[in-house]
Design a protein around this motif. Structure first.
Motif, mmCIF file in Angstrom:
data_model
loop_
_atom_site.group_PDB
_atom_site.id
_atom_site.type_symbol
_atom_site.label_atom_id
_atom_site.label_comp_id
_atom_site.label_asym_id
_atom_site.label_seq_id
_atom_site.Cartn_x
_atom_site.Cartn_y
_atom_site.Cartn_z
ATOM 1 N N VAL A 120 -2.777 0.233 -5.582
ATOM 2 C CA VAL A 120 -1.654 0.286 -6.450
ATOM 3 C C VAL A 120 -0.640 -1.043 -6.334
ATOM 4 C CG1 VAL A 120 0.477 1.609 -7.110
ATOM 5 C CG2 VAL A 120 -1.614 2.823 -6.554
ATOM 6 N N LEU A 121 -0.517 -1.682 -7.382
ATOM 7 C CA LEU A 121 0.257 -2.972 -7.317
ATOM 8 C C LEU A 121 1.460 -2.924 -8.406
ATOM 9 C CD1 LEU A 121 -0.925 -6.500 -7.462
ATOM 10 C CD2 LEU A 121 1.347 -5.962 -8.519
ATOM 11 N N LYS A 122 2.635 -2.705 -7.868
ATOM 12 C CA LYS A 122 3.798 -2.615 -8.596
ATOM 13 C C LYS A 122 4.621 -4.074 -8.815
ATOM 14 C CE LYS A 122 3.808 1.863 -9.155
ATOM 15 N NZ LYS A 122 3.872 2.694 -10.548
ATOM 16 N N LEU A 123 5.046 -4.482 -9.972
ATOM 17 C CA LEU A 123 5.610 -5.511 -10.334
ATOM 18 C C LEU A 123 7.204 -5.555 -9.884
ATOM 19 C CD1 LEU A 123 4.017 -6.247 -13.640
ATOM 20 C CD2 LEU A 123 3.413 -6.993 -11.555
ATOM 21 N N LEU A 152 -0.994 11.400 -2.584
ATOM 22 C CA LEU A 152 -2.207 11.033 -2.985
ATOM 23 C C LEU A 152 -3.373 10.818 -1.667
ATOM 24 C CD1 LEU A 152 -3.389 10.707 -5.869
ATOM 25 C CD2 LEU A 152 -3.576 8.554 -5.354
ATOM 26 N N ASN A 153 -2.585 10.089 -0.786
ATOM 27 C CA ASN A 153 -3.395 9.804 0.417
ATOM 28 C C ASN A 153 -3.727 11.062 1.240
ATOM 29 O OD1 ASN A 153 -3.856 7.222 -0.188
ATOM 30 N ND2 ASN A 153 -2.179 6.412 1.079
ATOM 31 N N ALA A 154 -2.561 12.069 1.250
ATOM 32 C CA ALA A 154 -2.622 13.329 2.235
ATOM 33 C C ALA A 154 -3.441 14.129 1.453
ATOM 34 C CB ALA A 154 -1.129 13.856 2.318
ATOM 35 N N LYS A 155 -3.584 14.149 0.249
ATOM 36 C CA LYS A 155 -4.523 15.487 -0.596
ATOM 37 C C LYS A 155 -5.938 14.935 -0.344
ATOM 38 C CE LYS A 155 -5.166 17.540 -5.218
ATOM 39 N NZ LYS A 155 -4.687 17.339 -6.440
ATOM 40 N N TYR A 156 -6.294 13.693 -0.390
ATOM 41 C CA TYR A 156 -7.735 13.317 -0.430
ATOM 42 C C TYR A 156 -8.120 12.505 0.615
ATOM 43 C CZ TYR A 156 -7.294 14.383 -5.492
ATOM 44 O OH TYR A 156 -7.035 15.299 -6.566
ATOM 45 N N GLY A 157 -7.379 12.523 1.607
ATOM 46 C CA GLY A 157 -7.476 11.687 2.989
ATOM 47 C C GLY A 157 -8.071 10.308 2.814
ATOM 48 N N CYS A 158 -7.622 9.711 1.685
ATOM 49 C CA CYS A 158 -7.865 8.404 1.162
ATOM 50 C C CYS A 158 -7.001 7.360 1.824
ATOM 51 C CB CYS A 158 -8.078 8.346 -0.125
ATOM 52 S SG CYS A 158 -6.784 8.782 -0.950
ATOM 53 N N ASN A 159 -7.169 6.064 1.562
ATOM 54 C CA ASN A 159 -6.277 5.001 1.994
ATOM 55 C C ASN A 159 -5.957 4.178 0.855
ATOM 56 O OD1 ASN A 159 -4.755 3.141 3.451
ATOM 57 N ND2 ASN A 159 -6.515 2.103 4.244
ATOM 58 N N VAL A 160 -5.048 4.508 -0.056
ATOM 59 C CA VAL A 160 -4.530 3.660 -1.082
ATOM 60 C C VAL A 160 -3.491 2.978 -0.625
ATOM 61 C CG1 VAL A 160 -3.636 3.725 -3.585
ATOM 62 C CG2 VAL A 160 -5.409 5.361 -2.924
ATOM 63 N N PRO A 161 -3.479 1.393 -0.619
ATOM 64 C CA PRO A 161 -2.206 0.715 -0.226
ATOM 65 C C PRO A 161 -1.292 0.601 -1.271
ATOM 66 C CG PRO A 161 -4.138 -0.729 -0.479
ATOM 67 C CD PRO A 161 -4.663 0.792 -0.744
ATOM 68 N N LEU A 162 -0.034 0.056 -0.987
ATOM 69 C CA LEU A 162 0.839 -0.310 -2.090
ATOM 70 C C LEU A 162 1.323 -1.677 -1.818
ATOM 71 C CD1 LEU A 162 3.068 0.103 -4.211
ATOM 72 C CD2 LEU A 162 4.652 0.882 -2.454
ATOM 73 N N ALA A 222 8.071 2.590 7.453
ATOM 74 C CA ALA A 222 7.418 2.364 8.548
ATOM 75 C C ALA A 222 6.468 3.399 8.897
ATOM 76 C CB ALA A 222 8.086 1.941 9.851
ATOM 77 N N ASN A 223 6.971 4.730 8.939
ATOM 78 C CA ASN A 223 6.414 5.804 9.365
ATOM 79 C C ASN A 223 5.285 6.438 8.470
ATOM 80 O OD1 ASN A 223 7.197 5.201 11.963
ATOM 81 N ND2 ASN A 223 9.237 6.478 11.382
ATOM 82 N N SER A 224 5.373 5.766 7.123
ATOM 83 C CA SER A 224 4.395 6.517 6.112
ATOM 84 C C SER A 224 3.258 6.416 6.296
ATOM 85 C CB SER A 224 4.965 5.706 4.856
ATOM 86 O OG SER A 224 4.107 6.046 3.742
ATOM 87 N N ASN A 225 2.450 7.073 5.794
ATOM 88 C CA ASN A 225 0.841 7.137 5.724
ATOM 89 C C ASN A 225 0.297 6.079 4.861
ATOM 90 O OD1 ASN A 225 0.983 8.446 3.051
ATOM 91 N ND2 ASN A 225 -0.336 10.286 3.637
ATOM 92 N N ILE A 226 0.961 5.048 4.255
ATOM 93 C CA ILE A 226 0.529 4.018 3.471
ATOM 94 C C ILE A 226 0.630 2.764 3.920
ATOM 95 C CG2 ILE A 226 0.479 5.658 1.367
ATOM 96 C CD1 ILE A 226 3.023 3.933 0.499
ATOM 97 N N ASP A 227 -0.203 2.027 3.532
ATOM 98 C CA ASP A 227 0.098 0.624 3.991
ATOM 99 C C ASP A 227 0.812 -0.012 2.782
ATOM 100 O OD1 ASP A 227 -1.263 0.690 6.405
ATOM 101 O OD2 ASP A 227 -3.320 0.401 5.256
#
Length: 463
Positions: free
Chosen positions: A108-111, A147-157, A177-182
């Protein structure tokens, strides 16, 4: 002028420009632009090599006429095969394992290059509080965390910052910093504005501050993603898809059924691009042309989630000097894809906040918040959002917030226009068509609990 040694490629580009502009009286001096620019950047080291190349190419295309010109007679409205309804899509996979496999390939890329100056704020627009004390960026992070928690995936921002937002954003993202996303950040390019009269870069004339430069539009996402090294890093991790959206578009959320979407155009969308069929391919035409009435009847709006490379020359003024800034738009890249289509979705997927009137919509009971997702209230019978016009007294976010004890209920509102020194009490309900216009020099207070339906209010006696 200082002596400058040019590379063979640079010298060839200047020669090409000189030939291209020789027959254009209004810009005969334009071929000097790169010489001035090279002197400046080599003396001050203000651009990296990739940015210099990008700037040279953009200017060369603009001056030499290499940019594509649309032949209006060839424009056609997209067919049903080109723009398909959302309901015709195959549903997202129900199997959690398959869903995880898809999401693990997604970025996911945000401008994030815009400032909140139009609404009276300083710093990145993405840190404006929009609902329940949460900012745009907070909501984006919560969405991806869910999204990451529901599906156990690794979607970075990924956040693409501009030179205007980089420093502030770097500090802000520390709180996640303590979030489950990169979370990764990178900067888009920084190009000099050009003085309209002689086409000399504004920094070459002494204006070396931020006003002398501009981010070159969201079309720069493609070269900047590559030049930053982020593209190679993501590919090495198995990422294949990138979802691109403006950080202020609360409706732009990940949907596994969607790759590219459009939504029906409204009168509020004159700046948005428009999908067309052109010489057998889908193309995007920018809002600059739409504003001139050339495509006023075309019903399609190009959304920020889409891939826009067409040039967008934009004139501004800096300290009384007329300047030109060259930008590109990401959606025009669609013409490079074979068999591309648009998907017609509900307006709920296009919910940008460009002004406080938009902020009123998303803060009202018209929407609810669930796991960071802004969801439209099903109690609203009308599929269209209310039309809202707020006077200059409401333009700045701080003033807007101070004039409402609580945001009014607008579930049954069709149109609202507010002008003058108006203040809203708590628990106000607005229905139908409402006009509230305070008389000059008079403070008009809407009392707590007032219900206003299909009325024009000019004073307390009208409530």
């Amino acid at each position: 002028m200082a002596t400058v040694t040019l590379s063979p490629a640079e010298a060839e580009k200047i020669s090409t420009l000189q030939s291209a502009v020789a027959s254009l009286p209004q810009i005969r001096q334009a071929s000097l632009i790169l010489l001035h620019f090279f002197c400046f950047v080599r003396k001050n080291c203000v651009l990296i090599e990739n940015e210099k190349s990008g700037f040279i190419n953009l200017v060369a295309r603009y001056l030499s006429g290499e940019a594509q010109h649309i032949e209006w007679s060839k424009i056609q409205t997209p067919t049903d095969e080109v723009v398909v309804p959302y309901d015709s899509l195959a549903p997202a996979p129900e199997d959690a394992v398959e869903t995880k496999k898809l999401l693990d390939k997604l970025v996911v890329l945000k401008l994030n290059g815009g400032l909140g100056t139009t609404m009276g704020c300083t710093g990145p627009k993405s840190v404006i509080e929009v609902r329940n004390g949460l900012t745009f960026l907070d909501l984006i992070v919560i969405q991806i965390e869910s999204l990451n928690a529901k599906y156990g995936c690794n979607v970075p921002l990924l956040l693409m910052n501009s030179f205007n937002t980089h420093d502030d954003t770097q500090k802000i993202v520390e709180k996640y910093a303590n979030s489950n996303i990169d979370i990764h950040t990178f900067n888009q390019s920084r190009y000099p504005r050009l003085v309209v009269d002689d086409f000399i870069p504004l920094p070459c004339k002494g204006n070396t501050g931020k006003d002398g430069w501009n981010p070159p539009g969201h079309g720069d996402v493609f070269p900047s993603l590559k030049n930053s090294g982020k593209l190679d890093a993501l590919l090495s991790k198995g990422k294949e898809y990138v979802f691109i959206a403006n950080s202020d578009n609360l409706g732009a959320v990940v949907d596994l059924s969607i790759l590219i979407v459009v939504t029906p155009k409204t009168l509020a969308d004159v700046k948005g691009g428009t999908l067309i069929s052109y010489e057998g391919k889908v193309q995007d035409i920018l809002g600059e042309l739409t504003r001139k009435g050339l495509l006023a009847k075309d019903p399609w709006l190009w959304n920020e989630e889409l891939l826009e490379i067409a040039q967008v020359p934009d004139e501004n003024e800096v300290d009384g000097v007329k300047v030109l800034q060259l930008e590109t738009a990401a959606g025009a890249a669609i013409r490079f894809f074979d068999n591309a289509i648009g998907i017609n979705v509900h307006r709920s997927r296009f919910l940008p906040v460009k002004a406080t009137s938009d902020l009123l919509l998303v803060q009202s009971d018209l929407y609810t918040l669930n796991d960071g997702f802004v969801i439209r209230n099903p109690a609203r019978a009308n599929p269209a959002n209310p039309s809202i016009e707020l006077g200059p007294e409401f333009k700045k976010v701080a003033n807007f917030l101070s004039r409402f004890k609580t945001i009014p209920s607008i579930i049954e509102l069709d149109h609202l226009k507010v002008t003058g020194d108006v203040w809203f009490g708590a628990g106000v309900t607005l229905k139908g068509k409402v006009v509230i216009a305070a008389k000059p020099g008079v403070k008009l207070e809407i009392p707590d609990g007032a219900v206003i339906e299909n009325k024009e209010i000019n004073g307390p006696e009208d409530i």
